[in-house]
Design a protein around this motif. Structure first.
Motif, PDB file in Angstrom:
ATOM      1  N   SER A 148     -24.471  43.669 -21.063  1.00  0.00           N
ATOM      2  CA  SER A 148     -25.734  42.937 -21.085  1.00  0.00           C
ATOM      3  C   SER A 148     -25.681  41.894 -19.982  1.00  0.00           C
ATOM      4  O   SER A 148     -24.594  41.498 -19.554  1.00  0.00           O
ATOM      5  CB  SER A 148     -25.983  42.273 -22.440  1.00  0.00           C
ATOM      6  OG  SER A 148     -25.204  41.104 -22.581  1.00  0.00           O
ATOM      7  N   ALA A 149     -26.847  41.449 -19.549  1.00  0.00           N
ATOM      8  CA  ALA A 149     -26.901  40.477 -18.455  1.00  0.00           C
ATOM      9  C   ALA A 149     -26.206  39.169 -18.835  1.00  0.00           C
ATOM     10  O   ALA A 149     -25.574  38.529 -17.997  1.00  0.00           O
ATOM     11  CB  ALA A 149     -28.353  40.205 -18.070  1.00  0.00           C
TER      12      ALA A 149
ATOM     13  N   ASP B 239     -31.202  31.312 -18.192  1.00  0.00           N
ATOM     14  CA  ASP B 239     -30.389  30.101 -18.019  1.00  0.00           C
ATOM     15  C   ASP B 239     -28.944  30.464 -17.662  1.00  0.00           C
ATOM     16  O   ASP B 239     -27.990  29.837 -18.134  1.00  0.00           O
ATOM     17  CB  ASP B 239     -30.418  29.244 -19.284  1.00  0.00           C
ATOM     18  CG  ASP B 239     -29.958  27.805 -19.003  1.00  0.00           C
ATOM     19  OD1 ASP B 239     -30.075  27.356 -17.852  1.00  0.00           O
ATOM     20  OD2 ASP B 239     -29.465  27.144 -19.947  1.00  0.00           O
ATOM     21  N   LEU B 240     -28.836  31.519 -16.837  1.00  0.00           N
ATOM     22  CA  LEU B 240     -27.523  31.965 -16.377  1.00  0.00           C
ATOM     23  C   LEU B 240     -27.444  31.759 -14.863  1.00  0.00           C
ATOM     24  O   LEU B 240     -28.095  32.482 -14.102  1.00  0.00           O
ATOM     25  CB  LEU B 240     -27.314  33.442 -16.709  1.00  0.00           C
ATOM     26  CG  LEU B 240     -25.999  34.061 -16.236  1.00  0.00           C
ATOM     27  CD1 LEU B 240     -24.804  33.387 -16.908  1.00  0.00           C
ATOM     28  CD2 LEU B 240     -25.983  35.567 -16.504  1.00  0.00           C
TER      29      LEU B 240
ATOM     30  N   VAL C 139     -35.131  39.563  -4.361  1.00  0.00           N
ATOM     31  CA  VAL C 139     -34.478  38.263  -4.513  1.00  0.00           C
ATOM     32  C   VAL C 139     -35.234  37.354  -5.489  1.00  0.00           C
ATOM     33  O   VAL C 139     -34.630  36.739  -6.373  1.00  0.00           O
ATOM     34  CB  VAL C 139     -34.337  37.576  -3.135  1.00  0.00           C
ATOM     35  CG1 VAL C 139     -33.812  36.158  -3.286  1.00  0.00           C
ATOM     36  CG2 VAL C 139     -33.423  38.403  -2.233  1.00  0.00           C
ATOM     37  N   HIS C 140     -36.554  37.284  -5.354  1.00  0.00           N
ATOM     38  CA  HIS C 140     -37.325  36.379  -6.200  1.00  0.00           C
ATOM     39  C   HIS C 140     -37.387  36.870  -7.639  1.00  0.00           C
ATOM     40  O   HIS C 140     -37.269  36.072  -8.580  1.00  0.00           O
ATOM     41  CB  HIS C 140     -38.731  36.194  -5.626  1.00  0.00           C
ATOM     42  CG  HIS C 140     -38.745  35.523  -4.293  1.00  0.00           C
ATOM     43  ND1 HIS C 140     -39.012  36.200  -3.122  1.00  0.00           N
ATOM     44  CD2 HIS C 140     -38.484  34.239  -3.929  1.00  0.00           C
ATOM     45  CE1 HIS C 140     -38.926  35.366  -2.106  1.00  0.00           C
ATOM     46  NE2 HIS C 140     -38.603  34.173  -2.560  1.00  0.00           N
ATOM     47  N   CYS C 141     -37.558  38.168  -7.829  1.00  0.00           N
ATOM     48  CA  CYS C 141     -37.580  38.716  -9.189  1.00  0.00           C
ATOM     49  C   CYS C 141     -36.242  38.492  -9.882  1.00  0.00           C
ATOM     50  O   CYS C 141     -36.196  38.122 -11.062  1.00  0.00           O
ATOM     51  CB  CYS C 141     -37.900  40.214  -9.156  1.00  0.00           C
ATOM     52  SG  CYS C 141     -39.607  40.605  -8.720  1.00  0.00           S
ATOM     53  N   ALA C 142     -35.164  38.734  -9.149  1.00  0.00           N
ATOM     54  CA  ALA C 142     -33.829  38.534  -9.728  1.00  0.00           C
ATOM     55  C   ALA C 142     -33.603  37.071 -10.076  1.00  0.00           C
ATOM     56  O   ALA C 142     -33.089  36.744 -11.156  1.00  0.00           O
ATOM     57  CB  ALA C 142     -32.761  39.025  -8.754  1.00  0.00           C
ATOM     58  N   ARG C 143     -34.007  36.175  -9.173  1.00  0.00           N
ATOM     59  CA  ARG C 143     -33.827  34.748  -9.418  1.00  0.00           C
ATOM     60  C   ARG C 143     -34.617  34.306 -10.641  1.00  0.00           C
ATOM     61  O   ARG C 143     -34.103  33.577 -11.500  1.00  0.00           O
ATOM     62  CB  ARG C 143     -34.279  33.955  -8.177  1.00  0.00           C
ATOM     63  CG  ARG C 143     -34.349  32.439  -8.357  1.00  0.00           C
ATOM     64  CD  ARG C 143     -33.036  31.849  -8.810  1.00  0.00           C
ATOM     65  NE  ARG C 143     -31.960  32.129  -7.857  1.00  0.00           N
ATOM     66  CZ  ARG C 143     -30.678  32.153  -8.170  1.00  0.00           C
ATOM     67  NH1 ARG C 143     -30.306  31.935  -9.418  1.00  0.00           N
ATOM     68  NH2 ARG C 143     -29.769  32.425  -7.250  1.00  0.00           N
TER      69      ARG C 143
ATOM     70  N   TYR D 225     -22.012  31.949 -12.255  1.00  0.00           N
ATOM     71  CA  TYR D 225     -21.856  31.879 -10.804  1.00  0.00           C
ATOM     72  C   TYR D 225     -21.341  33.198 -10.209  1.00  0.00           C
ATOM     73  O   TYR D 225     -20.819  33.219  -9.100  1.00  0.00           O
ATOM     74  CB  TYR D 225     -20.955  30.710 -10.387  1.00  0.00           C
ATOM     75  CG  TYR D 225     -21.466  29.384 -10.889  1.00  0.00           C
ATOM     76  CD1 TYR D 225     -22.706  28.896 -10.473  1.00  0.00           C
ATOM     77  CD2 TYR D 225     -20.724  28.635 -11.800  1.00  0.00           C
ATOM     78  CE1 TYR D 225     -23.195  27.698 -10.958  1.00  0.00           C
ATOM     79  CE2 TYR D 225     -21.211  27.426 -12.288  1.00  0.00           C
ATOM     80  CZ  TYR D 225     -22.451  26.962 -11.853  1.00  0.00           C
ATOM     81  OH  TYR D 225     -22.942  25.772 -12.336  1.00  0.00           O
ATOM     82  N   GLY D 226     -21.496  34.287 -10.966  1.00  0.00           N
ATOM     83  CA  GLY D 226     -21.186  35.600 -10.408  1.00  0.00           C
ATOM     84  C   GLY D 226     -22.238  36.009  -9.394  1.00  0.00           C
ATOM     85  O   GLY D 226     -23.280  35.353  -9.247  1.00  0.00           O
ATOM     86  N   ARG D 227     -21.981  37.091  -8.708  1.00  0.00           N
ATOM     87  CA  ARG D 227     -22.891  37.546  -7.651  1.00  0.00           C
ATOM     88  C   ARG D 227     -23.710  38.741  -8.119  1.00  0.00           C
ATOM     89  O   ARG D 227     -23.188  39.668  -8.753  1.00  0.00           O
ATOM     90  CB  ARG D 227     -22.105  37.933  -6.403  1.00  0.00           C
ATOM     91  CG  ARG D 227     -21.454  36.756  -5.695  1.00  0.00           C
ATOM     92  CD  ARG D 227     -20.593  37.237  -4.561  1.00  0.00           C
ATOM     93  NE  ARG D 227     -19.987  36.133  -3.827  1.00  0.00           N
ATOM     94  CZ  ARG D 227     -18.940  36.255  -3.038  1.00  0.00           C
ATOM     95  NH1 ARG D 227     -18.366  37.446  -2.878  1.00  0.00           N
ATOM     96  NH2 ARG D 227     -18.453  35.211  -2.404  1.00  0.00           N
TER      97      ARG D 227
END
Length: 214
Positions: free
Chosen positions: A107-108, A133-134, A122-126, A114-116
């Protein structure tokens, strides 16, 4: 004359088929010998631009095209100032988080702080990881993002998935789905509001055709 921005790639054939059904034939774009990036319909009622999928909303937002077809994934990532008119139902895929099948992550929220995470979205992932809150580092990649986990550069990727075959062949699995994506009809907001060149009629013809084929 109404100008339509059509996306290169996976959505092109179905986009052309949709407009053919309402009398606008842009099938010359499917001819491998064709090098033109702008062509009129065979009846001369409209013209089409052939552009990269990511550029469709740009041409529509800036008024060089009154209509466009683009994936919902692009709209979510770019957030252009365009009118969203219809879900066209084709080009179905999903934006997902994927990891190496051999990893312990399922699971996410199990991903390390602070993993990669490698992604072209980029924006959707962010937005997604901020909502969880990860804190993670989003690594922008615009080629084969599957190489991120394979090479150890990232713990995960956020990428479009259709059949899942590419993930499987590279030893990756989906662990989360951010959202589903399909092709959408968009319009230049002002042209849509003032019904420039009879745009409303064309939009209703497209919508009616979508209902027929649904």
């Amino acid at each position: 004359m109404i100008t339509v921005a059509l996306p290169k790639g996976a959505l092109l054939k179905d986009s052309i088929r949709l407009f053919q059904a309402i009398g606008l034939d842009f099938s010359a774009f499917l001819d491998s010998a064709n090098r033109q990036l702008q062509i009129p319909s065979t009846n001369g009622a409209a013209k089409a631009l052939l552009v990269r999928a990511q550029d469709v909303p740009v041409y529509v937002e800036y008024g060089q095209a009154q209509l466009g077809i683009v994936g919902y994934d692009v709209l979510r990532e770019k957030k252009p100032q365009v009118a969203h008119l219809a879900d066209l139902g084709f080009g179905r895929c999903r934006l997902s988080v994927a990891v190496k099948e051999s990893s312990s992550y399922r699971s996410a929220l199990e991903l390390p702080i602070y993993g990669r995470v490698a992604s072209k979205f980029v924006h959707c992932a962010r937005e997604y990881f901020d909502a969880l809150d990860l804190p993670v580092e989003i690594v922008p990649l615009y080629g084969s993002v599957e190489l991120g986990p394979i090479t150890g550069m990232s713990e995960a990727i956020v990428d479009l998935v259709s059949t899942g075959r590419t993930l499987k062949e590279n030893g990756l699995i989906e662990i989360e789905v951010l959202f589903e994506s399909t092709a959408r009809l968009i319009a230049h907001p002002l042209s849509y509001r003032v019904n420039a060149d009879g745009l409303s009629l064309l939009i209703e013809q497209v919508r009616s055709q979508v209902l027929v084929t649904a």
